[in-house]
Design an enzyme around this catalytic site. Structure first.
Site, PDB file in Angstrom:
ATOM      1  N   CYS A   1      49.560  50.534  47.126  1.00 55.95           N
ATOM      2  CA  CYS A   1      48.721  51.281  46.177  1.00 55.95           C
ATOM      3  C   CYS A   1      47.981  50.307  45.272  1.00 55.95           C
ATOM      4  CB  CYS A   1      49.581  52.227  45.344  1.00 55.95           C
ATOM      5  SG  CYS A   1      48.609  53.453  44.412  1.00 55.95           S
TER       6      CYS A   1
ATOM      7  N   CYS B   1      51.455  53.723  38.848  1.00 54.27           N
ATOM      8  CA  CYS B   1      51.824  54.879  38.029  1.00 54.27           C
ATOM      9  C   CYS B   1      53.303  54.812  37.649  1.00 54.27           C
ATOM     10  CB  CYS B   1      51.525  56.176  38.772  1.00 54.27           C
ATOM     11  SG  CYS B   1      49.782  56.363  39.191  1.00 54.27           S
TER      12      CYS B   1
ATOM     13  N   CYS C   1      63.170  74.249  54.193  1.00 53.23           N
ATOM     14  CA  CYS C   1      62.300  73.162  54.644  1.00 53.23           C
ATOM     15  C   CYS C   1      61.887  73.377  56.100  1.00 53.23           C
ATOM     16  CB  CYS C   1      63.024  71.824  54.508  1.00 53.23           C
ATOM     17  SG  CYS C   1      63.487  71.411  52.809  1.00 53.23           S
TER      18      CYS C   1
ATOM     19  N   ASP D   1      57.956  64.560  52.968  1.00 50.90           N
ATOM     20  CA  ASP D   1      57.379  63.477  52.179  1.00 50.90           C
ATOM     21  C   ASP D   1      58.362  62.940  51.142  1.00 50.90           C
ATOM     22  OD1 ASP D   1      55.422  61.758  51.177  1.00 50.90           O
ATOM     23  OD2 ASP D   1      54.644  63.252  49.788  1.00 50.90           O
TER      24      ASP D   1
ATOM     25  N   CYS E   1      61.036  83.024  43.442  1.00 51.34           N
ATOM     26  CA  CYS E   1      61.340  81.596  43.312  1.00 51.34           C
ATOM     27  C   CYS E   1      61.787  80.982  44.631  1.00 51.34           C
ATOM     28  CB  CYS E   1      62.429  81.418  42.253  1.00 51.34           C
ATOM     29  SG  CYS E   1      63.133  79.784  42.150  1.00 51.34           S
TER      30      CYS E   1
END
Length: 364
Positions: free
Chosen positions: A15, A19, A255, A271, A320
């Site tokens: 990157c 961050c 998932c 991810d 939820c």
């Protein structure tokens, strides 16, 4: 008919920014090889060919990082050529998530011409953004990001905004919303703690509840005044109330929505879990058919159905659905923001239902 989503990391964990809350920097620290460098073109070709062979109806390619633009514009031009070569009869879409530092006229024109949906990371106002989203020299990036967003607008590229909600962002919801609403399409993403735990700017249940309630009230007010701003999570809750499926895997209750491909061709189920423990195999050695049927993939998916007893008894579970697996670490446990979601739904349910009724009426 099978639809396939493949999230590709063409520059691995590399990157051009640093961050302070980057979850993928933490993920990469938890595997033997932290960075696999830039994906080679033969790996890209095999990945695209096998993904399109596995798909039966549509295939969505999502390019993320690290920072995916570090692979270079030529890499992405090659990807489009390969999709055309191998994608006959398959509906193909592309998206990219970027910090936007490398976006110039050439990039913006390419993204527009090839109909990429571009997700740009922007954390609200200048001081909030520059506190956490800094470059490798430690300088803020806000002004450069806004400049490059203007290039996307100039070329007509479709984009949305991704804003990470941390402890400090959550304390200033009105400011964050007012600074981003002009872009019309926003994703608010709760900060993910490192696997070892939180830090001084971790998002708390109290912070997140406050943020969600305040931003939802602004969202609802704009909706009813004819100035609709899309906020993905709120839109998804309303879609559920309308009897439709949500757009995010975190709201499906389990998932298994996509594959993640690292730069060396290794495939993972998520991810958030690109670790040696959850490596399914490598596209150089296995097809997506065999990877999807692997014992490791089955284990990951089946384990994600586990919910806490309190969760199963909750009145808000239909909305939820337990939330993202990563927010239930150490897994399995109750979602770390359970209290925030409960408070938010108590606050917003009546208004969300009203919006859902109006949306349904409009579509008749």
């Amino acid at each position: 008919m099978r639809s396939v989503t493949v999230l590709i990391k063409p520059a691995s964990s590399l990157c051009n920014m640093n961050c302070r809350y980057c979850f993928y920097a933490d993920v990469s620290r938890h595997r033997e090889i932290r960075s696999y460098g830039i994906m080679e073109e033969d790996t890209l070709e095999l990945l695209i060919r096998r993904a399109l062979s596995f798909a039966e109806e549509s295939c969505n390619f999502v390019f993320q990082g690290g920072e995916p633009t570090l692979a270079g514009l030529g890499f992405f031009r090659k990807a489009i050529d390969l999709q055309k070569k191998y994608g006959a009869g398959i509906r193909i879409s592309n998206s990219i998530q970027t910090n936007a530092l490398a976006i110039d006229d050439d990039w913006a024109e390419f993204l527009a011409q090839n109909r990429f949906l571009t997700g740009v990371s922007l954390d609200g106002s200048r001081d909030l953004h520059d506190r956490f989203r800094i470059d490798r020299s430690g300088a803020g990036t806000y002004d450069r990001v806004l400049k490059n967003i203007s290039l996307l607008e100039k070329h007509g590229a479709e984009f949305n905004i991704l804003c990470v909600v941390n402890k400090y962002t959550a304390q200033r919801p009105e400011e964050v919303y007012s600074s981003l609403k002009k872009y019309r399409y926003i994703q608010f993403i709760p900060m993910i703690d490192d696997f070892e735990g939180g830090c001084e700017f971790s998002l708390t249940t109290e912070n997140y509840a406050y943020f969600l309630k305040k931003v939802f009230d602004l969202y609802a007010a704009d909706f009813f005044s004819g100035k609709y701003v899309s906020i993905r999570d709120f839109d998804d809750y309303i879609s559920i109330l309308c009897g439709r499926e949500p757009s995010t895997c975190a709201m499906t209750g389990h998932c298994g929505g996509y594959f993640t491909a690292e730069a060396d061709g290794s495939i993972y189920p998520c991810d958030f879990y690109v670790t040696d423990e959850w490596r399914l195999g490598n596209i150089k050695d296995s097809s997506f058919h065999s990877l999807a049927k692997s014992e490791k993939a089955k284990e990951f998916i089946s384990s994600s159905f586990c919910t806490d007893e309190k969760c199963r008894a909750c009145r808000w579970l239909p909305l939820c659905r337990g939330g993202c697996r990563r927010q239930r670490e150490p897994f399995p446990s109750l979602n770390r923001f359970c209290g925030a979601y409960s408070e938010f739904f108590e606050h917003s349910y009546f208004t969300m239902s009203r919006i859902a009724r109006e949306v349904t009426t409009r579509r008749r």
